[in-house]
Design a protein around this motif. Structure first.
Motif, PDB file in Angstrom:
ATOM      1  N   LYS A 223       0.834  -1.201   0.000  1.00  0.00           N
ATOM      2  CA  LYS A 223       0.000   0.000   0.000  1.00  0.00           C
ATOM      3  C   LYS A 223       0.873   1.256   0.000  1.00  0.00           C
ATOM      4  O   LYS A 223       1.944   1.290   0.603  1.00  0.00           O
ATOM      5  CB  LYS A 223      -0.949   0.008   1.199  1.00  0.00           C
ATOM      6  N   ALA A 224       0.379   2.281  -0.723  1.00  0.00           N
ATOM      7  CA  ALA A 224       1.175   3.493  -0.885  1.00  0.00           C
ATOM      8  C   ALA A 224       0.291   4.717  -0.973  1.00  0.00           C
ATOM      9  O   ALA A 224      -0.893   4.645  -1.326  1.00  0.00           O
ATOM     10  CB  ALA A 224       2.047   3.398  -2.141  1.00  0.00           C
ATOM     11  N   ILE A 225       0.902   5.856  -0.682  1.00  0.00           N
ATOM     12  CA  ILE A 225       0.270   7.163  -0.858  1.00  0.00           C
ATOM     13  C   ILE A 225       1.185   7.999  -1.748  1.00  0.00           C
ATOM     14  O   ILE A 225       2.388   8.111  -1.490  1.00  0.00           O
ATOM     15  CB  ILE A 225       0.040   7.871   0.491  1.00  0.00           C
ATOM     16  N   LEU A 226       0.608   8.575  -2.798  1.00  0.00           N
ATOM     17  CA  LEU A 226       1.328   9.483  -3.687  1.00  0.00           C
ATOM     18  C   LEU A 226       0.906  10.910  -3.367  1.00  0.00           C
ATOM     19  O   LEU A 226      -0.290  11.217  -3.347  1.00  0.00           O
ATOM     20  CB  LEU A 226       1.003   9.155  -5.150  1.00  0.00           C
ATOM     21  N   LEU A 227       1.887  11.792  -3.142  1.00  0.00           N
ATOM     22  CA  LEU A 227       1.623  13.173  -2.762  1.00  0.00           C
ATOM     23  C   LEU A 227       2.155  14.133  -3.822  1.00  0.00           C
ATOM     24  O   LEU A 227       3.308  14.018  -4.248  1.00  0.00           O
ATOM     25  CB  LEU A 227       2.285  13.479  -1.411  1.00  0.00           C
ATOM     26  N   ILE A 228       1.307  15.090  -4.240  1.00  0.00           N
ATOM     27  CA  ILE A 228       1.658  16.040  -5.306  1.00  0.00           C
ATOM     28  C   ILE A 228       1.546  17.462  -4.770  1.00  0.00           C
ATOM     29  O   ILE A 228       0.487  17.864  -4.285  1.00  0.00           O
ATOM     30  CB  ILE A 228       0.761  15.844  -6.539  1.00  0.00           C
ATOM     31  N   HIS A 229       2.626  18.222  -4.878  1.00  0.00           N
ATOM     32  CA  HIS A 229       2.707  19.557  -4.272  1.00  0.00           C
ATOM     33  C   HIS A 229       1.986  20.615  -5.103  1.00  0.00           C
ATOM     34  O   HIS A 229       1.428  20.341  -6.174  1.00  0.00           O
ATOM     35  CB  HIS A 229       4.171  19.942  -4.061  1.00  0.00           C
ATOM     36  N   GLY A 230       2.031  21.863  -4.612  1.00  0.00           N
ATOM     37  CA  GLY A 230       1.347  22.969  -5.257  1.00  0.00           C
ATOM     38  C   GLY A 230       2.260  23.841  -6.093  1.00  0.00           C
ATOM     39  O   GLY A 230       3.474  23.616  -6.197  1.00  0.00           O
ATOM     40  N   LEU A 231       1.665  24.873  -6.693  1.00  0.00           N
ATOM     41  CA  LEU A 231       2.381  25.806  -7.562  1.00  0.00           C
ATOM     42  C   LEU A 231       3.471  26.533  -6.783  1.00  0.00           C
ATOM     43  O   LEU A 231       3.223  27.064  -5.704  1.00  0.00           O
ATOM     44  CB  LEU A 231       1.393  26.810  -8.154  1.00  0.00           C
ATOM     45  N   THR A 232       4.660  26.555  -7.350  1.00  0.00           N
ATOM     46  CA  THR A 232       5.889  27.177  -6.832  1.00  0.00           C
ATOM     47  C   THR A 232       6.470  26.432  -5.632  1.00  0.00           C
ATOM     48  O   THR A 232       7.485  26.855  -5.079  1.00  0.00           O
ATOM     49  CB  THR A 232       5.706  28.674  -6.464  1.00  0.00           C
ATOM     50  N   ASP A 233       5.876  25.312  -5.231  1.00  0.00           N
ATOM     51  CA  ASP A 233       6.342  24.556  -4.069  1.00  0.00           C
ATOM     52  C   ASP A 233       7.327  23.460  -4.479  1.00  0.00           C
ATOM     53  O   ASP A 233       7.757  23.386  -5.623  1.00  0.00           O
ATOM     54  CB  ASP A 233       5.155  23.949  -3.320  1.00  0.00           C
ATOM     55  N   SER A 234       7.621  22.580  -3.533  1.00  0.00           N
ATOM     56  CA  SER A 234       8.497  21.435  -3.780  1.00  0.00           C
ATOM     57  C   SER A 234       8.061  20.285  -2.870  1.00  0.00           C
ATOM     58  O   SER A 234       7.256  20.489  -1.950  1.00  0.00           O
ATOM     59  CB  SER A 234       9.959  21.800  -3.487  1.00  0.00           C
ATOM     60  N   PRO A 235       8.582  19.075  -3.083  1.00  0.00           N
ATOM     61  CA  PRO A 235       8.230  17.955  -2.214  1.00  0.00           C
ATOM     62  C   PRO A 235       8.571  18.170  -0.737  1.00  0.00           C
ATOM     63  O   PRO A 235       8.045  17.455   0.113  1.00  0.00           O
ATOM     64  CB  PRO A 235       9.024  16.786  -2.810  1.00  0.00           C
TER      65      PRO A 235
ATOM     66  N   VAL B 273       5.461   5.915   0.829  1.00  0.00           N
ATOM     67  CA  VAL B 273       5.082   7.277   0.429  1.00  0.00           C
ATOM     68  C   VAL B 273       5.931   7.704  -0.762  1.00  0.00           C
ATOM     69  O   VAL B 273       7.161   7.586  -0.733  1.00  0.00           O
ATOM     70  CB  VAL B 273       5.266   8.281   1.586  1.00  0.00           C
ATOM     71  N   ARG B 274       5.258   8.176  -1.797  1.00  0.00           N
ATOM     72  CA  ARG B 274       5.935   8.741  -2.962  1.00  0.00           C
ATOM     73  C   ARG B 274       5.554  10.214  -3.097  1.00  0.00           C
ATOM     74  O   ARG B 274       4.413  10.596  -2.832  1.00  0.00           O
ATOM     75  CB  ARG B 274       5.527   8.010  -4.246  1.00  0.00           C
ATOM     76  N   THR B 275       6.505  11.030  -3.551  1.00  0.00           N
ATOM     77  CA  THR B 275       6.207  12.417  -3.884  1.00  0.00           C
ATOM     78  C   THR B 275       6.652  12.682  -5.322  1.00  0.00           C
ATOM     79  O   THR B 275       7.497  11.976  -5.869  1.00  0.00           O
ATOM     80  CB  THR B 275       6.920  13.392  -2.941  1.00  0.00           C
ATOM     81  N   LEU B 276       6.059  13.717  -5.906  1.00  0.00           N
ATOM     82  CA  LEU B 276       6.317  14.081  -7.296  1.00  0.00           C
ATOM     83  C   LEU B 276       6.816  15.520  -7.339  1.00  0.00           C
ATOM     84  O   LEU B 276       6.357  16.362  -6.574  1.00  0.00           O
ATOM     85  CB  LEU B 276       5.019  13.963  -8.104  1.00  0.00           C
ATOM     86  N   LEU B 277       7.755  15.792  -8.228  1.00  0.00           N
ATOM     87  CA  LEU B 277       8.196  17.159  -8.502  1.00  0.00           C
ATOM     88  C   LEU B 277       7.570  17.603  -9.818  1.00  0.00           C
ATOM     89  O   LEU B 277       7.864  17.052 -10.877  1.00  0.00           O
ATOM     90  CB  LEU B 277       9.722  17.228  -8.612  1.00  0.00           C
TER      91      LEU B 277
END
Length: 456
Positions: free
Chosen positions: A135-147, A164-168
């Motif tokens: 099981k995993a959670i993918l997290l996507i940041h906002g405008l001008t932000d970063s992981p 946990v995965r994050t995206l740039l």
């Protein structure tokens, strides 16, 4: 560790070459040599030089790495690409950054990093992994932000047994200039890849998005309803639904004749402060596209949603967010709303259809807060950079008045809240809130949402 060493050597070799050609100002050279990501925040007396000479506004001239975003490529391939991109384009990628979150400590252990953290290690997309996990959670940041903005929540999800995965997002993690010509479809392509790749890799998947990241997730689910059936739930913090400013539509046209809406010092290592008109134009186009998709869809995906939003958000129109939540609600669906504001502002049609929580202040710390800001929902009060005693203060709304700017940056008793007209008039020097004073209560709401939707 060996890869980071190679990137470090490549970075400094290219930086020295650029300096020898006179492409970097004397000021920028001195700043790079003397500063780390913490002490730069105390140099308020030279903010005008940072604004004028822009040592961190322009990306390095190195041709950026490329990535196909094909679902055939592993997530580790993607992480390697993003790390190389940051090293090639970010002018302070290898700057010392003595900030240690729990997520960073785990990553340092997994990756065998030694010594003081570097900016690249804090802002790059990452994975927190358990052995043989499903099981995993993918997290996507906002405008001008970063992981980096997900370091606090990522650790909490990891503690609950999730990978946990994050995206740039494209155009991020380097310098604000990389947003000048970017199109929102490039963000969507990256989000689509990360979601599809995570669905392929795990049996149980949750998605989480802050602001722009939230809009990208909803758009993906509408356009890929087969994928939506494999998502256990979606968590959205201050999701991008509609701009709070009625003039946001103008950004597209202004960007044709002018580049920058705001030129700032860019002293925040984890988030761009300078803001191109095109960035606003692209996120506005993304939100318009999302609302068209929702209006035209015969059936919206039956995916449970948790929304965390503030009535006083000055970036996003929270009423528009609530309208999307209302349209998404289906019989028997376990939707949750964590709302910082007056219950009377929530449409009566959804109050009885979802799990609603309006947190109440229980500590002296939160009693001093003048409303929860758009920028506040995902960071913990303990965050060493954005938290209650963090190094960074958000005072960008005072750049036209450097006296108030310095009062906001240096005042010993700064008032914190959202940059509403009333707050700006009543509290000169108010600091825009960058952490959630109700963070622990929000974590309880998240745990309840996952328990209600995981099927366990």
């Amino acid at each position: 560790m060996q890869r980071l060493k190679q990137l470090t050597e490549q970075y400094f070799g290219k930086l020295c070459l650029i300096m020898s050609l006179g492409a970097v100002s004397t000021f920028a050279q001195a700043a790079t040599a003397q500063e780390n990501c913490v002490n730069i925040n105390s140099q308020h007396t030279i903010i005008e030089q940072y604004i004028e000479q822009a040592p961190y506004r322009q990306a390095l001239a190195q041709i950026p790495a490329s990535f196909s975003y094909s679902s055939e490529q592993s997530y580790q391939d993607y992480l390697n690409y993003a790390e190389t991109l940051i090293a090639q384009r970010n002018p302070r990628a290898m700057m010392a950054c003595p900030i240690s979150t729990q997520s960073y400590q785990l990553l340092a252990k997994q990756q065998q990093w030694l010594g003081t953290p570097k900016v690249i290690q804090l802002i790059a997309p990452f994975e927190l992994r358990h052995p043989n996990n499903h099981k995993a959670i993918l997290l996507i940041h906002g405008l001008t932000d970063s992981p980096f903005h997900f370091h606090d929540l990522a650790w909490q999800f990891y503690q609950q047994g999730f990978d946990v995965r994050t995206l740039l997002l494209p155009g991020h993690g380097t310098a604000p200039s990389d947003l000048v010509e970017l199109k929102y479809q490039q963000w969507q392509q990256a989000a689509d890849y990360a979601i599809k790749r995570t669905i392929d890799d795990y049996q149980q998947v949750y998605l989480g998005g802050f602001s722009t990241g939230g809009a990208l997730i909803l758009s993906h689910l509408i356009n890929n309803q087969n994928n939506a059936q494999q998502i256990q739930g979606v968590m959205l913090w201050s999701p991008a639904s509609k701009a709070s400013s009625g003039l946001a539509w103008m950004a597209k046209y202004v960007s044709w004749v002018s580049t920058w809406l705001d030129k700032e010092g860019d002293i925040d290592f984890a988030k761009y402060e300078s803001f191109p008109y095109n960035a606003g134009a692209q996120v506005n186009s993304l939100m318009k596209q999302l609302n068209k998709q929702i209006a035209k869809a015969k059936h919206l995906p039956k995916v449970p949603i948790l929304v965390v939003a503030s009535q006083y958000d000055q970036t996003i129109d929270t009423q528009a967010t609530l309208e999307i939540l209302e349209k998404w609600q289906q019989p028997g669906q376990q939707n949750h709303l964590v709302y910082y504001g007056d219950k009377s502002q929530i449409p009566a049609s959804i109050v009885d259809q979802l799990q609603l929580e309006i947190p109440h202040c229980t500590t002296a710390s939160c009693s001093a807060i003048k409303q929860v800001a758009h920028t506040a929902t995902i960071n913990a009060p303990s965050n060493p950079h954005y938290g209650e005693n963090g190094h960074y203060r958000n005072c960008s709304h005072y750049l036209s008045d450097l006296t108030l700017y310095q009062q906001c940056k240096q005042g010993s008793k700064a008032v914190k809240g959202e940059k509403t007209e009333a707050n700006l008039a009543q509290y000169p020097g108010i600091q825009r809130l960058t952490y959630n004073p109700y963070y622990q209560q929000m974590l309880s709401s998240i745990q309840l949402f996952i328990a209600n939707t995981s099927g366990s």
